[in-house]
Design an enzyme around this catalytic site. Structure first.
Site, short mmCIF file in Angstrom:
data_model
loop_
_atom_site.label_atom_id
_atom_site.label_comp_id
_atom_site.label_asym_id
_atom_site.label_seq_id
_atom_site.Cartn_x
_atom_site.Cartn_y
_atom_site.Cartn_z
N LYS A 107 0.82 -1.22 0.00
CA LYS A 107 0.00 0.00 0.00
C LYS A 107 0.85 1.27 0.00
CE LYS A 107 -4.28 -1.93 1.87
NZ LYS A 107 -3.92 -3.36 2.09
C1 LIG Z 1 -4.57 -4.44 1.44
C2 LIG Z 1 -3.85 -5.75 1.45
C3 LIG Z 1 -4.20 -6.81 0.58
C4 LIG Z 1 -5.37 -6.73 -0.35
O1 LIG Z 1 -5.13 -5.87 -1.44
P1 LIG Z 1 -6.36 -5.36 -2.33
O2 LIG Z 1 -5.79 -4.35 -3.24
O3 LIG Z 1 -7.36 -4.79 -1.37
O4 LIG Z 1 -6.90 -6.55 -3.05
C5 LIG Z 1 -3.43 -7.97 0.60
N1 LIG Z 1 -2.41 -8.11 1.45
C6 LIG Z 1 -2.05 -7.15 2.31
C7 LIG Z 1 -0.92 -7.39 3.23
C8 LIG Z 1 -2.75 -5.93 2.35
O5 LIG Z 1 -2.39 -4.98 3.22
#
Ligand SMILES: *Cc1c(COP(=O)(O)O)cnc(C)c1O
Length: 436
Positions: A107
């Protein structure tokens, strides 16, 4: 480039508005009015470019002049200042490590790019931007560290007391500067309700320029395409050109960005949507019936999403030909038992530790490869977070093998700064008004 709402293609706005609003009034999602095609020369020679160079090329095509070239270059060099290496684990099985940013999760790509884009769009003399964000863990850390020190912005993070991991709490509460953390005596849903109510409160909206750092923001999606191109570039250098990506999915932003990269011309053979028990999309890919469900709690809790908000974007990308989508994506889902087994298997086979989300992507890739044997197709599973963020997910011997990054060790010495609040809106509102 204009951006339209998936609910009404006639409703079009410029990039700035799409970024500050996150979501159109009609509750659709913003999409670019056309998908730019990257030139062949760039795609054939991806292996000659670095990650920031690739990012600049892709963003330039997508933003189409919304930010002048020199400024966009500066934003990218500042935002994407860490690596996303592809690491070989066995013949045709690679892991794309997306956890080398400050919050140790993928993210960071979205949050760092979005924060700098927002700051750039704030014109001189404009009111400070106040970002309100509710988090169950990972989003808050990425947003806090993404906006840390970004001029003319302030972030207020609401997190549920006692319900985030220790490292996550440290990432949320030790920043100071333009970041403040509120420890809410309630659940994640309570935190989210407070933020939602703030956005509809007249007095707060008059006083502050409020925005959400919502995961559906188009400025978070675009930078997530960069690492797909960059992963492909790294594989090209190793003589590989047929690639399958397995993506641990919750809200489907990450895999959505991969599909967008594909639409822009990245030659990917197949995408694998790997989920936990929240299997709305894998079920849809099998049955053809799209049926959102309430979410259930799992070990891979960042993927506990029963109604993935980015699915509307993916459906929109393939609205001309839904069968194309079905050919391009395969779905797999696993329960917590299988997730734990996968963590153990990855450790036994490669002496490598994966977080629970990543373990699911590995397992899905292996299952897909067993069903689709081919010698020249390279599988890449995306590692979305560093395992040290989820210490409780591992048996002692595996936990002991996790190499904790220096940045985490530094956090331990820092003092926690958080204000404790109840879950009532009046208390939250009073805090905002009194602490301006
Ligand atoms: C947010 C997140 C996901 C999911 O990603 P999306 O884009 O919502 O599908 C998977 N793994 C981790 C560690 C995350 O923080």
């Amino acid at each position: 480039m204009n951006f339209y709402s998936t609910n009404d293609t006639n409703h079009q706005v410029q990039f700035k508005e799409a970024v500050f609003n996150s979501m159109p009034q009609d509750k659709g999602l913003y999409m670019p009015e056309f998908i730019p095609q990257l030139d062949d020369k760039f795609l054939k020679h991806l292996d000659e470019y670095t990650l920031p160079e690739i990012a600049l090329h892709v963003a330039t095509a997508m933003l189409d002049g919304a930010i002048p070239a020199d400024d966009l270059k500066a934003i990218i060099h500042d935002a994407i200042n860490f690596l996303a290496p592809v690491v070989k684990l066995e013949e045709e099985v690679y892991v794309l490590e997306l956890f080398h940013g400050p919050s140790l999760a993928f993210k960071d790509f979205g949050a760092r790019f979005m924060s700098r884009v927002m700051s750039w769009f704030l014109e001189k003399g404009e009111k400070q931007l106040d970002v309100l964000v509710a988090t169950s863990g990972d989003t808050g850390g990425a947003v806090a560290l993404g906006f840390l020190g970004v001029p003319n912005t302030r972030v207020t993070i609401l997190y549920p007391k006692g319900k985030v991991s220790e490292i996550q709490e440290q990432q949320l509460t030790t920043n100071g500067q333009n970041i403040r953390a509120l420890e809410i005596d309630g659940t994640f849903d309570d935190c989210q309700a407070l933020v939602k109510q703030a956005f509809t409160d007249k007095e707060l909206n008059e006083k502050f320029r409020l925005t959400s750092a919502n995961s559906i923001n188009i400025a978070r999606l675009i930078p997530q395409t960069f690492y797909y191109f960059n992963a492909y570039a790294q594989l090209l250098r190793q003589g590989k050109s047929k690639v399958v990506f397995s993506v641990p999915s919750g809200n489907f932003g990450n895999i959505g960005a991969g599909l967008l990269a594909w639409k822009m011309g990245l030659p990917v053979e197949q995408f694998i949507a790997a989920t936990n028990a929240n299997d709305t999309v894998p079920a849809y890919l099998k049955t053809g019936v799209y049926e959102p469900k309430p979410s259930v709690s799992t070990l891979s809790n960042a993927m506990d999403v029963g109604n993935p908000s980015n699915w509307a974007r993916i459906a929109d990308l393939f609205k001309e030909d839904a069968s194309e989508l079905k050919g391009l994506i395969t779905g797999f889902s696993y329960n917590d038992e299988q997730t734990k087994e996968a963590i153990q298997q990855v450790f036994d086979e490669y002496k490598y530790v994966v977080c629970p989300h990543t373990a699911i992507a590995w397992k899905a890739l292996k299952e897909w490869q067993a069903e689709n044997p081919a010698e020249d197709v390279t599988g890449v599973f995306l590692s979305t977070a560093h395992p040290c963020k989820f210490p409780d997910a591992f048996p002692a011997d595996i936990a002991a093998a996790i190499k904790v990054p220096e940045s985490v060790k530094e956090l331990e010495g820092k003092a926690k700064q958080a204000v404790e609040l109840g879950k009532d809106f009046e208390g939250f509102k009073a805090y905002l008004l009194e602490n301006n």
